[in-house]
Design a protein around this motif. Sequence first.
Motif, PDB file in Angstrom:
ATOM      1  N   VAL A   1       0.850  -1.192   0.000  1.00 26.73           N
ATOM      2  CA  VAL A   1       0.000   0.000   0.000  1.00 26.73           C
ATOM      3  C   VAL A   1       0.884   1.240   0.000  1.00 26.73           C
ATOM      4  CG1 VAL A   1      -1.768   1.270   1.272  1.00 26.73           C
ATOM      5  CG2 VAL A   1      -1.860  -1.217   1.180  1.00 26.73           C
ATOM      6  N   PHE A   2       1.932   1.215   0.829  1.00 32.03           N
ATOM      7  CA  PHE A   2       2.879   2.326   0.875  1.00 32.03           C
ATOM      8  C   PHE A   2       3.557   2.515  -0.483  1.00 32.03           C
ATOM      9  CE2 PHE A   2       7.125   4.025   1.553  1.00 32.03           C
ATOM     10  CZ  PHE A   2       6.849   5.164   2.288  1.00 32.03           C
TER      11      PHE A   2
ATOM     12  N   LEU B   1      -4.337   0.058 -12.110  1.00 29.10           N
ATOM     13  CA  LEU B   1      -4.644  -0.870 -11.023  1.00 29.10           C
ATOM     14  C   LEU B   1      -4.348  -0.250  -9.665  1.00 29.10           C
ATOM     15  CD1 LEU B   1      -3.298  -4.252 -12.444  1.00 29.10           C
ATOM     16  CD2 LEU B   1      -5.677  -3.650 -11.979  1.00 29.10           C
ATOM     17  N   MET B   2      -3.210   0.459  -9.557  1.00 29.36           N
ATOM     18  CA  MET B   2      -2.878   1.088  -8.293  1.00 29.36           C
ATOM     19  C   MET B   2      -3.855   2.207  -7.949  1.00 29.36           C
ATOM     20  SD  MET B   2       1.237   1.127  -7.880  1.00 29.36           S
ATOM     21  CE  MET B   2       1.680   1.674  -9.501  1.00 29.36           C
ATOM     22  N   LEU B   3      -4.299   2.959  -8.944  1.00 32.80           N
ATOM     23  CA  LEU B   3      -5.267   4.025  -8.690  1.00 32.80           C
ATOM     24  C   LEU B   3      -6.573   3.441  -8.150  1.00 32.80           C
ATOM     25  CD1 LEU B   3      -5.994   7.040  -8.919  1.00 32.80           C
ATOM     26  CD2 LEU B   3      -6.874   6.518 -11.185  1.00 32.80           C
ATOM     27  N   PHE B   4      -7.080   2.384  -8.787  1.00 31.30           N
ATOM     28  CA  PHE B   4      -8.304   1.741  -8.291  1.00 31.30           C
ATOM     29  C   PHE B   4      -8.092   1.130  -6.913  1.00 31.30           C
ATOM     30  CE2 PHE B   4      -9.875   1.045 -12.867  1.00 31.30           C
ATOM     31  CZ  PHE B   4     -10.548   2.253 -12.848  1.00 31.30           C
ATOM     32  N   GLY B   5      -6.919   0.547  -6.677  1.00 30.12           N
ATOM     33  CA  GLY B   5      -6.620  -0.024  -5.367  1.00 30.12           C
ATOM     34  C   GLY B   5      -6.547   1.027  -4.281  1.00 30.12           C
ATOM     35  N   ILE B   6      -5.971   2.181  -4.581  1.00 32.85           N
ATOM     36  CA  ILE B   6      -5.870   3.250  -3.590  1.00 32.85           C
ATOM     37  C   ILE B   6      -7.248   3.826  -3.285  1.00 32.85           C
ATOM     38  CG2 ILE B   6      -5.040   5.620  -3.282  1.00 32.85           C
ATOM     39  CD1 ILE B   6      -2.436   4.692  -4.606  1.00 32.85           C
ATOM     40  N   VAL B   7      -8.061   4.003  -4.313  1.00 35.90           N
ATOM     41  CA  VAL B   7      -9.417   4.509  -4.075  1.00 35.90           C
ATOM     42  C   VAL B   7     -10.197   3.523  -3.217  1.00 35.90           C
ATOM     43  CG1 VAL B   7     -11.616   5.021  -5.205  1.00 35.90           C
ATOM     44  CG2 VAL B   7      -9.502   5.973  -6.118  1.00 35.90           C
TER      45      VAL B   7
ATOM     46  N   LYS C   1      -5.286  -6.517  -3.314  1.00 34.44           N
ATOM     47  CA  LYS C   1      -4.862  -7.327  -4.462  1.00 34.44           C
ATOM     48  C   LYS C   1      -4.563  -6.444  -5.673  1.00 34.44           C
ATOM     49  CE  LYS C   1      -7.237 -11.436  -2.959  1.00 34.44           C
ATOM     50  NZ  LYS C   1      -8.342 -12.357  -3.161  1.00 34.44           N
ATOM     51  N   LEU C   2      -5.382  -5.426  -5.885  1.00 26.71           N
ATOM     52  CA  LEU C   2      -5.118  -4.501  -6.999  1.00 26.71           C
ATOM     53  C   LEU C   2      -3.800  -3.776  -6.791  1.00 26.71           C
ATOM     54  CD1 LEU C   2      -8.672  -2.936  -7.417  1.00 26.71           C
ATOM     55  CD2 LEU C   2      -7.548  -4.532  -8.961  1.00 26.71           C
TER      56      LEU C   2
END
Length: 142
Positions: A4-5, A119-125, A74-75
């Motif tokens: 996440v970081f 993928l990281m943008l969707f995971g962070i949201v 996971k994203l």
Amino acid sequence: MTYVFLGFTFLLADLFPIGTYLMMFVPGIHMMPHGMATLLTVLIKYLPAALITAWFFRSEKFRERVPAPIPGGKLLMVGVVMTLLTIAAAMFASTVEGGGGAYLVGSIAVFIILPARILMLFGIVKFLLGMPAVATAEKRIG
């Protein structure tokens, strides 16, 4: 929590490329060996974003507030792994003389980095929406 970081750091470094602008002030980077220059470039690119992300995580107390299954984990993990593999391939290819390997990795990396960032943008949201709220009403009353 590490991915996440890293996800926050990679996305922040792409949205606000402070480290890329700092590269203009590094004298003689083009005189260094290719592997050393690539390592220094990666360090300078991501270090300011990592410091800002660390400050943000500490001030928002994310470590204490994260639910057991990390939302969007996971994203974020897939996006971070794709980014790390691309960075590792670029660093490895930069050690090859002639620059053909680095050119090939740079040409292909665009098709890996863009989906990784999405993928990281969707995971962070998903991560931010899944976090429990801070009890601000108790702070106002008390």
